[in-house]
Design an enzyme around this catalytic site. Structure first.
Site, PDB file in Angstrom:
ATOM      1  N   LYS A 281      13.591  48.192  41.548  1.00 38.17           N
ATOM      2  CA  LYS A 281      13.966  47.919  42.932  1.00 38.17           C
ATOM      3  C   LYS A 281      15.206  48.723  43.304  1.00 38.17           C
ATOM      4  O   LYS A 281      16.052  48.996  42.445  1.00 38.17           O
ATOM      5  CB  LYS A 281      14.344  46.437  43.087  1.00 38.17           C
ATOM      6  CG  LYS A 281      13.190  45.465  43.107  1.00 38.17           C
ATOM      7  CD  LYS A 281      13.694  44.058  43.380  1.00 38.17           C
ATOM      8  CE  LYS A 281      12.585  43.035  43.253  1.00 38.17           C
ATOM      9  NZ  LYS A 281      11.559  43.153  44.285  1.00 38.17           N
ATOM     10  N   ARG A 355       2.613  37.481  40.163  1.00 36.02           N
ATOM     11  CA  ARG A 355       1.189  37.141  40.060  1.00 36.02           C
ATOM     12  C   ARG A 355       0.682  37.277  38.626  1.00 36.02           C
ATOM     13  O   ARG A 355      -0.260  36.596  38.228  1.00 36.02           O
ATOM     14  CB  ARG A 355       0.365  38.017  41.026  1.00 36.02           C
ATOM     15  CG  ARG A 355       0.462  39.490  40.764  1.00 36.02           C
ATOM     16  CD  ARG A 355       0.019  40.329  41.948  1.00 36.02           C
ATOM     17  NE  ARG A 355       1.050  40.419  42.991  1.00 36.02           N
ATOM     18  CZ  ARG A 355       0.898  41.043  44.149  1.00 36.02           C
ATOM     19  NH1 ARG A 355      -0.260  41.600  44.451  1.00 36.02           N
ATOM     20  NH2 ARG A 355       1.886  41.088  45.019  1.00 36.02           N
TER      21      ARG A 355
END
Ligand code: BES
Ligand code: MN
Ligand code: ZN
Length: 506
Positions: A281, A355
């Site tokens: 990120k 996920r």
């Protein structure tokens, strides 16, 4: 930190007039309206003070707009030290959400340190409004001071609440107890989220969860790396691969002592820090990523609250906990992971990690054969783009489940908005080399993430909450300070309460 250090205000009742109360402050809700229309609490106190209060609000131009506060030292002869008048806005628009926010705001106008306050029974709605007022005072009293110097002014905090009412019915005690449990659970979740990521590791969440074992009805199991390997939980292991911190799967099982009316599994994303992994990120997006275990904090706090309220529901809280770092063994874009249900996933972006570990946790939840599964996750930035920082997305199969969760959220001042599981978008998750890939296209990122999770739930009743927006506040929220908000704890517990009695509190 943690459960027993979270202070809940003590609540008691008094039939005396409120102007006789010996407390640090009276918190008086005021309706926006004409002189004789400012509500019963204001009118009664004003009468006792021979019109002093009315003169004060006239002089100060206090209009009683919702959540506006006028805080003054009490006039001579008063038994209380301070009067905190808090606006509720026009009578027609007052609801539990206004009451909760107004009382949380009032706390900021108390003197520093622990305080005792007196409140009138707020309005005609009886126990629901009372519960909201207590929650507001308790939530507004929260601060995270563990790492702050002792020289700072201690933040204002309510320790004792005296409710003045001549009318008392048996629903009051229950409303008070629920409000105390729900707000202290929320504050515990806030503590867990606010803890710096260097100490809030997967092992540390597990240790915090283990402390719950001291409570009756709660059992805690923690699986470490070897057990995760034995169970072939390739999703959790894949996310944890770039970090030295051992991943954990935490299972807290609340089994009520008497009759059991239902069973539910609550699954919470526990990424203790999300750097993005090798799909790193940018610095600015990483600053708040200690919040990526807010789902985990919420389900742990919810199961704790369920046990405190002795709800007749079997509640499992399941937390896959891992740190997402770009270490030498990190999962690489292009790697294929095998989830414990046998499905394979091509990882094309290591920052879509939630996920992956939730896939294993949902598979595990399914194996418990519960009536329904609800998962919570700070899952996608796309959800924040769609709904902003105040509102969480809820997806469900069947849609009734989302509607019921939404009602619970509304009752607790936590807005949820239903989003669709668009079948047609499933093709976005097709991979050339595995059963699925872990990212969709540019659009509908919150929906494709939810569709990914759906592939790992066989249970007929499943809901998913994407809490990426409201889990962590970077600008001052209405019910507490910046930082972890404890979002969805109250919604979950209110939902569970509703499953036990489908009465008006549901
Ligand atoms: N933890 C983030 C989502 C997030 C974003 C939480 C902002 C709280 C605030 C999640 O793991 C993530 O990085 N998601 C990616 C998914 C993308 C790579 C498909 C995102 O939303 O950018
Ligand atoms: Mn991520
Ligand atoms: Zn994440």
């Amino acid at each position: 930190m943690a459960t027993d250090e979270t202070i809940t205000p003590k609540v008691s009742f008094s039939a005396e007039p409120i102007d006789r109360s010996r407390v640090d402050a009276l918190v008086i809700p005021v309706l926006e309206g004409e002189k004789h229309d400012r509500g019963p609490a204001f009118a009664a106190l004003d009468r006792a003070l021979d019109g002093w209060l009315n003169e004060l609000v006239q002089d100060q131009g206090f209009r009683a707009k919702a959540c506006c506060v006028l805080s003054v030292p009490a006039p001579g002869g008063s038994t209380a030290k301070r009067y905190v008048l808090v606006g509720l806005g026009p009578a027609a628009k007052v609801d539990t959400s206004v009451i909760r926010r107004a009382h949380a705001k009032a706390v900021r106008y108390l003197a520093p340190g622990g305080q005792s306050v007196a409140i009138p029974l707020p309005g005609p709605e009886g126990s629901q409004w009372l519960g909201a007022a207590i929650e507001g005072l308790a939530l507004g009293s929260y601060s995270f001071t563990k790492y702050r110097g002792a020289s700072d002014d201690p933040p204002a905090e309510v320790r004792r609440i005296l409710v003045h009412t001549s009318r008392r019915d048996e629903t009051f005690d229950r409303a008070v107890r629920e409000a105390q449990v729900l707000s202290s659970a929320t504050c515990w979740a806030r503590d867990l989220v606010n803890e710096p990521p260097g100490s809030m590791t997967p092992a540390h969440i597990a240790a915090q969860a283990r402390r719950l074992e001291r409570r009756p009805g709660l059992k805690v199991r923690v699986f470490g790396r070897r057990e995760l390997e034995r169970r072939a939980m390739g999703g959790i292991l894949g996310v944890a691969a770039g970090s030295d911190a051992e991943p954990k799967l935490i299972h807290v099982d609340y089994r009520p002592s008497g009759r059991i009316s239902k069973s539910i599994a609550l699954v919470g994303k526990g990424v203790t820090f999300d750097s993005g992994g090798l799909s790193l990120k940018p610095a600015a997006s990483m600053m708040t990523m200690k919040c990526d275990m807010a789902g985990a904090a919420a389900v742990l706090a919810a199961v704790h609250a369920a046990s405190q309220l002795k709800l007749p529901i079997r509640v499992h809280a399941i937390v896959p906990a891992a740190e997402n770092l770009p270490g030498p063994r990190a999962t690489k874009p292009g790697d294929v992971l095998t989830i414990s249900n046998g499905k394979t996933v091509e990882v094309l972006n290591t920052d879509a990690e939630g996920r992956l570990l939730l896939a294993d946790a949902l598979t595990y939840a399914d194996s418990l054969r519960v009536d329904e599964v609800v998962d919570l996750a700070t899952l996608t930035g796309a959800c924040v783009i769609a709904l902003g920082n105040d509102v969480a997305a809820v997806y469900s199969r069947p849609p009734e489940l989302a509607a019921a969760l939404r009602r619970a959220g509304e009752a607790e001042g936590e807005p949820l908005w239903e989003m669709p599981l668009v079948e047609a978008y499933k093709k976005e998750l097709k991979s050339e080399v595995a059963d699925l890939k872990n990212i969709g296209g540019r659009y509908a990122g919150s929906i494709t993430a939810a569709l990914f999770l759906a592939e790992f739930v066989k249970n007929e009743r499943w809901a998913h909450l994407d809490i990426a927006g409201p889990a962590f506040a970077e600008s001052l929220p209405e019910l507490g300070p910046k930082g972890g908000t404890g979002f969805a704890v109250r919604t979950l517990v209110r939902y569970l309460i509703g499953l036990t009695d489908p009465g008006p509190s549901s």
